[in-house]
Write a protein that holds these residues in place. Structure first.
Motif, mmCIF file in Angstrom:
data_model
loop_
_atom_site.group_PDB
_atom_site.id
_atom_site.type_symbol
_atom_site.label_atom_id
_atom_site.label_comp_id
_atom_site.label_asym_id
_atom_site.label_seq_id
_atom_site.Cartn_x
_atom_site.Cartn_y
_atom_site.Cartn_z
ATOM 1 N N UNK A 12 0.886 -1.007 0.621
ATOM 2 C CA UNK A 12 -0.363 -0.209 0.098
ATOM 3 C C UNK A 12 0.562 0.848 0.051
ATOM 4 N N UNK A 13 2.267 1.247 1.203
ATOM 5 C CA UNK A 13 2.531 2.348 0.482
ATOM 6 C C UNK A 13 3.601 2.638 -0.764
ATOM 7 N N UNK A 14 3.951 1.544 -1.387
ATOM 8 C CA UNK A 14 4.402 1.346 -2.535
ATOM 9 C C UNK A 14 3.539 2.012 -3.468
ATOM 10 N N UNK A 15 2.278 1.843 -3.727
ATOM 11 C CA UNK A 15 1.613 2.278 -4.505
ATOM 12 C C UNK A 15 1.176 3.622 -3.753
ATOM 13 N N UNK A 16 1.229 4.389 -2.567
ATOM 14 C CA UNK A 16 1.282 5.250 -2.388
ATOM 15 C C UNK A 16 1.956 6.871 -3.234
ATOM 16 N N UNK A 17 3.339 5.447 -2.563
ATOM 17 C CA UNK A 17 4.519 6.764 -3.364
ATOM 18 C C UNK A 17 4.879 6.205 -4.880
ATOM 19 N N UNK A 46 -5.105 1.786 2.074
ATOM 20 C CA UNK A 46 -4.364 2.660 2.819
ATOM 21 C C UNK A 46 -4.861 3.464 4.135
ATOM 22 N N UNK A 47 -5.747 4.354 2.844
ATOM 23 C CA UNK A 47 -6.548 4.849 3.471
ATOM 24 C C UNK A 47 -7.768 4.590 5.098
ATOM 25 N N UNK A 55 -6.335 11.971 -0.886
ATOM 26 C CA UNK A 55 -6.192 12.022 -2.433
ATOM 27 C C UNK A 55 -7.518 12.925 -2.807
ATOM 28 N N UNK A 56 -7.814 13.749 -3.129
ATOM 29 C CA UNK A 56 -8.929 13.988 -3.275
ATOM 30 C C UNK A 56 -9.313 13.756 -5.251
ATOM 31 N N UNK A 57 -10.413 13.867 -5.735
ATOM 32 C CA UNK A 57 -10.952 12.643 -6.583
ATOM 33 C C UNK A 57 -11.433 14.369 -7.426
ATOM 34 N N UNK A 68 -1.858 14.023 3.135
ATOM 35 C CA UNK A 68 -1.269 12.957 1.812
ATOM 36 C C UNK A 68 0.271 13.547 1.579
ATOM 37 N N UNK A 69 0.273 15.129 1.258
ATOM 38 C CA UNK A 69 1.882 15.413 1.402
ATOM 39 C C UNK A 69 2.084 15.370 2.396
#
Length: 316
Positions: A12-17, A46-47, A55-57, A68-69
């Protein structure tokens, strides 16, 4: 009884990064060689795990939230540390453990550090060296958490908790286009720069703050044409003739001698750097040798700056 939190899912962290680096779910999928729906699922999980909206979509676009930042900064530190472990393992396998991890501010990374590395490797041809360039505060964090063996920084005021060795103190210098009337002066002060086109360091720079105070005392108002975060960039703008700049002495190496003269600036603005080391870690003989080679290169750089200060003044 306190329950031990379960570890975060690395995937999940890899996907976020990956999404933060590429700016989209699709780009993140390409980076990880998985489908976009799979990345979206990992981000949502992860959220949910963190109870944060990352993230805002907006239609097909995503925008990182403030949370997120902030999370990304921490995640990036984790992955940098993980990558350094992998680099260390590679070095152990290939060079029998011979590796140095060095972090340096940009002012040194373009001059002293490359010269130091070249000379050091003559005596340690099998050594692997990892070089990281960044801001002083980030480098100090890397040193404190043991991610690097040595750091070259400007220590912020109030940081008395660091094991450090101060380098010889030098002074900021003025770079002047060779055809400019002020090039005829041996010494330049704040009043001389009143109304002159000026290349300034960023407003957050300690050197810029000190210079602004001197301008205020002298009631001097230069015309700031360009602002830059780094002295090295200021030097390049002065090369192009856009204006005069005040820089750290290490940037003099980037000032074109055919186009720019170097002048002493008074009142002086001190420029001090330090070498910082991790606590409770014994310095290896190789690290001590690297430090000694660097000190020689640093003194050569300051000597070069002093030679340029003695350039023959150009007549107006």
């Amino acid at each position: 009884m306190h329950l031990i939190p379960r570890p975060l899912n690395v995937r999940q962290l890899e996907a976020f990064r990956a999404v933060m680096l590429t700016g989209s779910m699709t780009g993140g999928g390409r980076l990880l060689s998985i489908s976009q729906p799979a990345v979206t699922r990992l981000i949502r999980e992860l959220e949910a795990e963190l109870k944060l909206t990352l993230f805002l979509r907006e239609g097909t676009h995503i925008i990182p939230t403030r949370e997120g930042k902030e999370l990304y900064r921490e995640v990036e530190r984790h992955f940098v540390s993980t990558e350094r472990i992998r680099e260390s393992a590679d070095a152990i396998r290939e060079f029998n453990g011979g590796q140095l991890r060095v972090a340096s501010i940009l002012a040194l990374s373009t001059s002293c550090i490359p010269r130091t590395v070249e000379r050091f490797l003559r005596d340690y041809p099998s050594m692997a060296i990892s070089i990281h360039s960044g801001a002083s505060l980030d480098i100090i964090d890397l040193v404190v958490n043991g991610s690097v063996d040595i750091g070259f920084v400007a220590i912020p005021p109030g940081r008395n908790d660091l094991i450090h060795e101060d380098l010889p103190v030098s002074e900021a210098v003025c770079l002047v286009p060779r055809r400019h009337p002020l090039a005829a002066k041996h010494v330049i002060g704040p009043a001389d720069l009143d109304g002159q086109d000026f290349i300034g360091l960023g407003q957050s720079s300690l050197m810029r703050l000190e210079l602004n105070a001197l301008f205020q005392l002298a009631n001097s108002h230069p015309r700031v044409r360009v602002e830059s975060l780094f002295s090295s960039t200021v030097a390049r703008y002065v090369n192009s003739g856009i204006g005069i700049g005040l820089v750290d002495p290490l940037a003099v190496a980037l000032a074109d001698q055919n186009k720019v003269v170097v002048r002493k600036f008074v009142p002086t603005i001190r420029y001090g750097l330090s070498i910082v080391y991790p606590r409770r870690v014994e310095r290896s003989p190789a690290l001590r040798d690297f430090t000694n080679v660097f000190l020689a290169a640093f003194e050569e750089e300051l000597a070069f700056t002093n030679e340029r200060l003695n350039d023959t003044p150009t007549a107006a």
